[in-house]
Design a protein around this motif. Structure first.
Motif, PDB file in Angstrom:
ATOM      1  N   UNK A   1     -58.151 -86.455 -41.016  1.00 28.24           N
ATOM      2  CA  UNK A   1     -58.707 -87.408 -40.057  1.00 28.24           C
ATOM      3  C   UNK A   1     -57.854 -87.300 -38.796  1.00 28.24           C
ATOM      4  N   UNK A   2     -58.509 -87.137 -37.663  1.00 31.47           N
ATOM      5  CA  UNK A   2     -57.834 -87.051 -36.375  1.00 31.47           C
ATOM      6  C   UNK A   2     -58.193 -88.297 -35.578  1.00 31.47           C
ATOM      7  N   UNK A   3     -57.166 -88.976 -35.055  1.00 29.44           N
ATOM      8  CA  UNK A   3     -57.404 -90.206 -34.292  1.00 29.44           C
ATOM      9  C   UNK A   3     -56.379 -90.319 -33.175  1.00 29.44           C
ATOM     10  N   UNK A   4     -56.666 -91.212 -32.258  1.00 23.98           N
ATOM     11  CA  UNK A   4     -55.719 -91.443 -31.170  1.00 23.98           C
ATOM     12  C   UNK A   4     -54.450 -92.085 -31.729  1.00 23.98           C
ATOM     13  N   UNK A   5     -53.361 -91.900 -30.999  1.00 30.07           N
ATOM     14  CA  UNK A   5     -52.097 -92.499 -31.410  1.00 30.07           C
ATOM     15  C   UNK A   5     -52.197 -94.025 -31.402  1.00 30.07           C
ATOM     16  N   UNK A   6     -52.888 -94.580 -30.407  1.00 30.47           N
ATOM     17  CA  UNK A   6     -53.055 -96.034 -30.338  1.00 30.47           C
ATOM     18  C   UNK A   6     -53.770 -96.565 -31.578  1.00 30.47           C
TER      19      UNK A   6
ATOM     20  N   UNK B   1     -67.933 -85.751 -37.535  1.00 32.78           N
ATOM     21  CA  UNK B   1     -67.282 -84.720 -38.326  1.00 32.78           C
ATOM     22  C   UNK B   1     -67.265 -83.412 -37.554  1.00 32.78           C
ATOM     23  N   UNK B   2     -66.173 -82.700 -37.701  1.00 30.86           N
ATOM     24  CA  UNK B   2     -66.027 -81.367 -37.141  1.00 30.86           C
ATOM     25  C   UNK B   2     -65.405 -80.490 -38.214  1.00 30.86           C
ATOM     26  N   UNK B   3     -65.658 -79.215 -38.118  1.00 34.48           N
ATOM     27  CA  UNK B   3     -64.987 -78.286 -39.022  1.00 34.48           C
ATOM     28  C   UNK B   3     -63.631 -77.912 -38.437  1.00 34.48           C
ATOM     29  N   UNK B   4     -62.756 -77.367 -39.265  1.00 32.45           N
ATOM     30  CA  UNK B   4     -61.476 -76.903 -38.738  1.00 32.45           C
ATOM     31  C   UNK B   4     -61.703 -75.753 -37.759  1.00 32.45           C
ATOM     32  N   UNK B   5     -62.777 -75.000 -37.952  1.00 32.00           N
ATOM     33  CA  UNK B   5     -63.130 -73.951 -36.988  1.00 32.00           C
ATOM     34  C   UNK B   5     -63.512 -74.540 -35.649  1.00 32.00           C
ATOM     35  N   UNK B   6     -64.238 -75.680 -35.662  1.00 32.57           N
ATOM     36  CA  UNK B   6     -64.579 -76.366 -34.411  1.00 32.57           C
ATOM     37  C   UNK B   6     -63.319 -76.770 -33.666  1.00 32.57           C
ATOM     38  N   UNK B   7     -62.313 -77.218 -34.417  1.00 26.19           N
ATOM     39  CA  UNK B   7     -61.064 -77.622 -33.780  1.00 26.19           C
ATOM     40  C   UNK B   7     -60.440 -76.456 -33.038  1.00 26.19           C
ATOM     41  N   UNK B   8     -60.487 -75.277 -33.627  1.00 26.56           N
ATOM     42  CA  UNK B   8     -59.931 -74.090 -32.966  1.00 26.56           C
ATOM     43  C   UNK B   8     -60.737 -73.676 -31.738  1.00 26.56           C
ATOM     44  N   UNK B   9     -62.061 -73.804 -31.824  1.00 27.13           N
ATOM     45  CA  UNK B   9     -62.935 -73.318 -30.755  1.00 27.13           C
ATOM     46  C   UNK B   9     -63.211 -74.363 -29.677  1.00 27.13           C
ATOM     47  N   UNK B  10     -63.243 -75.632 -30.069  1.00 25.20           N
ATOM     48  CA  UNK B  10     -63.658 -76.697 -29.150  1.00 25.20           C
ATOM     49  C   UNK B  10     -62.640 -77.831 -29.145  1.00 25.20           C
ATOM     50  N   UNK B  11     -61.389 -77.504 -28.962  1.00 26.86           N
ATOM     51  CA  UNK B  11     -60.337 -78.513 -29.064  1.00 26.86           C
ATOM     52  C   UNK B  11     -60.570 -79.682 -28.117  1.00 26.86           C
TER      53      UNK B  11
ATOM     54  N   UNK C   1     -63.326 -81.995 -29.608  1.00 34.98           N
ATOM     55  CA  UNK C   1     -62.838 -82.695 -30.793  1.00 34.98           C
ATOM     56  C   UNK C   1     -61.850 -83.788 -30.405  1.00 34.98           C
ATOM     57  N   UNK C   2     -60.906 -83.476 -29.527  1.00 36.98           N
ATOM     58  CA  UNK C   2     -59.926 -84.486 -29.139  1.00 36.98           C
ATOM     59  C   UNK C   2     -60.551 -85.595 -28.291  1.00 36.98           C
ATOM     60  N   UNK C   3     -61.561 -85.271 -27.488  1.00 35.41           N
ATOM     61  CA  UNK C   3     -62.283 -86.320 -26.756  1.00 35.41           C
ATOM     62  C   UNK C   3     -62.946 -87.295 -27.725  1.00 35.41           C
ATOM     63  N   UNK C   4     -63.597 -86.758 -28.751  1.00 39.93           N
ATOM     64  CA  UNK C   4     -64.238 -87.612 -29.750  1.00 39.93           C
ATOM     65  C   UNK C   4     -63.192 -88.456 -30.479  1.00 39.93           C
ATOM     66  N   UNK C   5     -62.050 -87.849 -30.816  1.00 39.17           N
ATOM     67  CA  UNK C   5     -60.991 -88.565 -31.530  1.00 39.17           C
ATOM     68  C   UNK C   5     -60.340 -89.639 -30.670  1.00 39.17           C
ATOM     69  N   UNK C   6     -60.441 -89.515 -29.358  1.00 41.29           N
ATOM     70  CA  UNK C   6     -59.878 -90.547 -28.490  1.00 41.29           C
ATOM     71  C   UNK C   6     -60.720 -91.820 -28.530  1.00 41.29           C
ATOM     72  N   UNK C   7     -61.998 -91.691 -28.898  1.00 39.32           N
ATOM     73  CA  UNK C   7     -62.898 -92.840 -28.983  1.00 39.32           C
ATOM     74  C   UNK C   7     -62.905 -93.469 -30.361  1.00 39.32           C
ATOM     75  N   UNK C   8     -62.846 -92.647 -31.405  1.00 36.26           N
ATOM     76  CA  UNK C   8     -62.857 -93.131 -32.783  1.00 36.26           C
ATOM     77  C   UNK C   8     -62.303 -92.020 -33.676  1.00 36.26           C
ATOM     78  N   UNK C   9     -61.804 -92.371 -34.859  1.00 39.01           N
ATOM     79  CA  UNK C   9     -61.320 -91.323 -35.762  1.00 39.01           C
ATOM     80  C   UNK C   9     -62.440 -90.339 -36.108  1.00 39.01           C
ATOM     81  N   UNK C  10     -62.090 -89.075 -36.242  1.00 41.66           N
ATOM     82  CA  UNK C  10     -63.060 -88.049 -36.636  1.00 41.66           C
ATOM     83  C   UNK C  10     -62.547 -87.356 -37.896  1.00 41.66           C
TER      84      UNK C  10
END
Length: 86
Positions: A36-41, A3-13, A16-25
């Protein structure tokens, strides 16, 4: 699921996207899940049914799964299947 906050998404994109590339967050806002953020695949596999895994409630389990599950439980009850499996 991470889990990440929407603030984390702004500060640590990147994180967050690295984590989402491995599994949905889950992205939370005010301590509540919002997105929920996940890879396109992963999304495509979900959308097209390309992922054959499925969880069943015991009352909805297909007959062939019930039989396999019962056999496995019987083996475990007899003490088999612990040390003899590689």
């Amino acid at each position: 699921m991470k889990q990440f906050t929407t603030g984390d998404l702004n500060k640590q994109v990147g994180d967050v996207t690295d984590a989402a590339s491995r599994e949905p967050v889950v992205l939370t806002r005010h301590n509540k899940p919002r997105f929920v953020l996940m890879s396109y695949d992963h999304y495509e596999r979900m959308r097209t049914g390309g992922d054959p895994r499925r969880a069943y409630h015991i009352s909805e389990m297909p007959d062939e799964h019930v039989a396999l599950f019962g056999e496995a439980l019987d083996r475990l009850a007899r003490g088999e299947g612990y040390d003899d499996e590689a």
